[in-house]
Write a protein that holds these residues in place. Structure first.
Motif, short mmCIF file in Angstrom:
data_model
loop_
_atom_site.label_atom_id
_atom_site.label_comp_id
_atom_site.label_asym_id
_atom_site.label_seq_id
_atom_site.Cartn_x
_atom_site.Cartn_y
_atom_site.Cartn_z
N ILE A 100 0.82 -1.20 0.00
CA ILE A 100 0.00 0.00 0.00
C ILE A 100 0.87 1.27 0.00
CG2 ILE A 100 -1.84 1.24 1.20
CD1 ILE A 100 -2.71 -1.49 0.16
N VAL A 101 0.52 2.20 -0.89
CA VAL A 101 1.18 3.50 -0.94
C VAL A 101 0.58 4.42 0.12
CG1 VAL A 101 1.69 5.51 -2.39
CG2 VAL A 101 1.51 3.23 -3.42
N ASP A 102 1.42 5.18 0.80
CA ASP A 102 0.93 6.15 1.78
C ASP A 102 0.51 7.42 1.05
OD1 ASP A 102 0.37 7.85 3.84
OD2 ASP A 102 2.29 7.63 4.87
N VAL A 103 -0.77 7.53 0.76
CA VAL A 103 -1.29 8.64 -0.04
C VAL A 103 -1.20 9.96 0.71
CG1 VAL A 103 -3.32 9.46 -1.32
CG2 VAL A 103 -2.77 7.03 -1.29
N THR A 104 -1.08 9.92 2.04
CA THR A 104 -0.96 11.17 2.79
C THR A 104 0.29 11.96 2.39
OG1 THR A 104 0.25 10.11 4.62
CG2 THR A 104 -2.14 10.20 4.79
N LYS A 105 1.26 11.28 1.77
CA LYS A 105 2.50 11.95 1.35
C LYS A 105 2.29 12.91 0.19
CE LYS A 105 5.68 8.34 2.94
NZ LYS A 105 6.73 7.36 2.55
N ILE A 106 1.15 12.78 -0.51
CA ILE A 106 0.86 13.69 -1.63
C ILE A 106 -0.41 14.50 -1.42
CG2 ILE A 106 2.05 12.19 -3.28
CD1 ILE A 106 -0.85 11.50 -4.35
N SER A 107 -1.16 14.21 -0.38
CA SER A 107 -2.50 14.80 -0.23
C SER A 107 -2.47 16.31 -0.07
CB SER A 107 -3.25 14.15 0.93
OG SER A 107 -2.51 14.26 2.13
N GLN A 108 -1.52 16.84 0.69
CA GLN A 108 -1.46 18.27 0.90
C GLN A 108 -1.08 19.01 -0.38
OE1 GLN A 108 -2.52 19.84 3.60
NE2 GLN A 108 -2.16 21.83 2.61
N THR A 109 -0.09 18.47 -1.10
CA THR A 109 0.31 19.08 -2.37
C THR A 109 -0.84 19.06 -3.36
OG1 THR A 109 2.58 18.33 -2.03
CG2 THR A 109 1.99 18.98 -4.26
N ALA A 110 -1.56 17.95 -3.40
CA ALA A 110 -2.70 17.85 -4.31
C ALA A 110 -3.77 18.89 -3.95
CB ALA A 110 -3.29 16.44 -4.24
N LYS A 111 -4.06 19.03 -2.68
CA LYS A 111 -5.07 19.99 -2.23
C LYS A 111 -4.68 21.40 -2.60
CE LYS A 111 -7.59 21.45 1.91
NZ LYS A 111 -7.75 21.25 3.38
N GLU A 112 -3.42 21.74 -2.39
CA GLU A 112 -2.94 23.10 -2.66
C GLU A 112 -2.95 23.43 -4.15
OE1 GLU A 112 0.90 23.11 -0.89
OE2 GLU A 112 0.14 23.30 1.17
N ASN A 113 -2.93 22.41 -5.00
CA ASN A 113 -2.87 22.64 -6.44
C ASN A 113 -4.15 22.23 -7.16
OD1 ASN A 113 0.14 23.39 -7.36
ND2 ASN A 113 0.24 22.07 -5.55
N GLY A 114 -5.23 22.04 -6.41
CA GLY A 114 -6.51 21.74 -7.03
C GLY A 114 -6.54 20.42 -7.77
N CYS A 115 -5.82 19.44 -7.24
CA CYS A 115 -5.69 18.14 -7.90
C CYS A 115 -6.43 17.07 -7.10
CB CYS A 115 -4.20 17.79 -8.02
SG CYS A 115 -3.87 16.14 -8.64
N TYR A 116 -7.22 16.26 -7.76
CA TYR A 116 -7.95 15.17 -7.12
C TYR A 116 -7.11 13.89 -7.14
CZ TYR A 116 -11.92 18.32 -7.50
OH TYR A 116 -12.76 19.40 -7.38
N ASN A 140 -9.91 10.93 -2.95
CA ASN A 140 -11.31 11.21 -3.25
C ASN A 140 -12.11 9.95 -3.53
OD1 ASN A 140 -9.55 13.68 -4.55
ND2 ASN A 140 -11.39 14.39 -3.50
N ALA A 141 -11.47 8.95 -4.13
CA ALA A 141 -12.17 7.71 -4.47
C ALA A 141 -11.17 6.58 -4.61
CB ALA A 141 -12.96 7.87 -5.76
N VAL A 142 -11.64 5.35 -4.35
CA VAL A 142 -10.82 4.16 -4.51
C VAL A 142 -11.53 3.20 -5.46
CG1 VAL A 142 -9.49 2.37 -3.34
CG2 VAL A 142 -10.18 4.40 -2.07
N CYS A 143 -10.78 2.66 -6.42
CA CYS A 143 -11.32 1.72 -7.39
C CYS A 143 -10.81 0.31 -7.08
CB CYS A 143 -10.89 2.11 -8.80
SG CYS A 143 -11.38 3.79 -9.27
N PHE A 144 -11.70 -0.66 -7.20
CA PHE A 144 -11.36 -2.05 -6.87
C PHE A 144 -11.70 -2.98 -8.03
CE2 PHE A 144 -12.06 -0.04 -2.77
CZ PHE A 144 -11.02 -0.55 -2.00
N SER A 145 -10.98 -4.09 -8.09
CA SER A 145 -11.31 -5.19 -9.00
C SER A 145 -11.68 -6.41 -8.18
CB SER A 145 -10.13 -5.53 -9.90
OG SER A 145 -10.40 -6.70 -10.66
N PHE A 146 -12.76 -7.06 -8.58
CA PHE A 146 -13.17 -8.30 -7.92
C PHE A 146 -13.31 -9.44 -8.94
CE2 PHE A 146 -15.23 -5.02 -5.10
CZ PHE A 146 -14.38 -5.21 -4.03
N ASP A 147 -12.52 -9.37 -10.03
CA ASP A 147 -12.66 -10.47 -10.99
C ASP A 147 -12.02 -11.74 -10.43
OD1 ASP A 147 -10.11 -9.29 -13.33
OD2 ASP A 147 -9.89 -10.75 -11.73
#
Length: 307
Positions: A100-116, A140-147
């Motif tokens: 698992i990637v720690d998404v918190t490492k990019i969340s602030q930068t994304a927020k400051e630059n209007g990036c989802y 904002n959202a998580v996508c999953f595969s259940f095949d």
């Protein structure tokens, strides 16, 4: 069946809102449609299953690739800088191999630059494992595969969209139900009742039989036995086990493993050959079977003959 499946998914992941889809590619396209328009710039990892590129490409986005780090996942330091430089409408973070990637490492930068931020957890559905980062908690959202190739999976194709945002969930539901309004175009994407029932039962079986624990036992055996590097980082799922011989040894290692009927294979090509670490990973990496039905004693006998 869908209500019971939703309860199970909430319990395992902690994410409160779920919309099930026909497949993960549908989920990716719908997630991108919430935040982007034709011609917008999006950033995706240089390594990952081709769907992560095909989904935004199908929607006529401008794709920029970000290289990976030693875990086989997107380099978050590089991604932070690329968000600042390219000002994308959205970025996709893929959780490859169960790490698992720690998404918190990019969340602030994304927020400051209007990036989802959209997460692709196709090979990394969590079932209460003790990961430091909880899926969806900084995106904002998580996508999953259940095949049927996934754990858990149903009999054929299947996917899901999950979010902490109730308003976004309502939009997902509208789109998947073929409804439209001024801003949303509906489509047909759903998980049928039989698939939902099978998927929920697969989750129960995985938990009851401790299949995830069994996968970790197989991976631990590989770690102790194989004289090659593997991917660092937290991994309690082990969708596959990766070894990293020198690229000049790779074909020889593959042939030795196959000579003992060990179902090893090369990883698939990177999405961009302009990103050197993704290319280096592709040139080295070999996938080994790491499912719960591997007989470690039998595997040990086979490996003893070639190591």
């Amino acid at each position: 069946a869908h209500q019971q499946l939703t309860k199970s998914c909430k319990r395992y992941t902690g994410i409160p809102y779920w919309q099930f889809t026909n497949c993960c590619t549908d989920a990716l396209q719908i997630a991108f449609s919430m935040y982007t328009q034709t011609g917008d710039t999006v950033i995706v990892p240089a390594y990952g299953w081709r769907a992560i590129t095909n989904a935004p490409r199908f929607m006529q986005m401008k794709i920029v690739y970000c290289d990976i780090d030693e875990t086989g996942n997107v380099d978050t330091d590089m991604l932070n800088q690329m968000i600042i430089d390219y000002k994308p409408k959205a970025v996709l973070v893929v959780h490859n191999f169960g790490t698992i990637v720690d998404v918190t490492k990019i969340s602030q930068t994304a927020k400051e630059n209007g990036c989802y931020i959209i997460e692709d957890a196709a090979p990394s559905f969590t079932m209460g494992e003790n990961y430091s980062y909880k899926l969806g908690s900084a995106s904002n959202a998580v996508c999953f595969s259940f095949d049927f190739t996934k754990s858990p999976g149903c009999l054929g194709a299947g996917g899901g969209l999950a979010t902490y945002n109730e308003e976004l969930y309502a939009k997902f539901k509208t789109v998947c139900s073929h409804k439209s309004d001024d801003n949303l175009i509906g489509t047909k994407s759903y998980l049928d009742t039989v698939a939902a029932a099978v998927l929920r039962e697969d989750m129960r079986i995985i938990e009851h039989n401790r299949y995830r624990t069994r996968r970790v036992e197989v991976a631990t055996y590989y770690l102790n036995k194989m004289p090659y590097k593997t991917l660092p980082g937290e991994n309690y799922i082990f969708h596959r086990f990766i070894i990293l011989p020198d690229k000049h040894e790779k074909e020889n290692v593959l042939n030795k493993l196959r000579s003992q009927k060990i179902l090893a294979k090369s990883v698939f090509e990177p999405n961009s050959f302009d990103c050197p670490r993704a290319v280096e990973f592709y040139e080295q990496a070999i996938e080994l079977p790491c499912h719960q039905f591997v007989d470690i004693n039998d595997l040990n006998e086979r490996l003893q003959k070639i190591l």
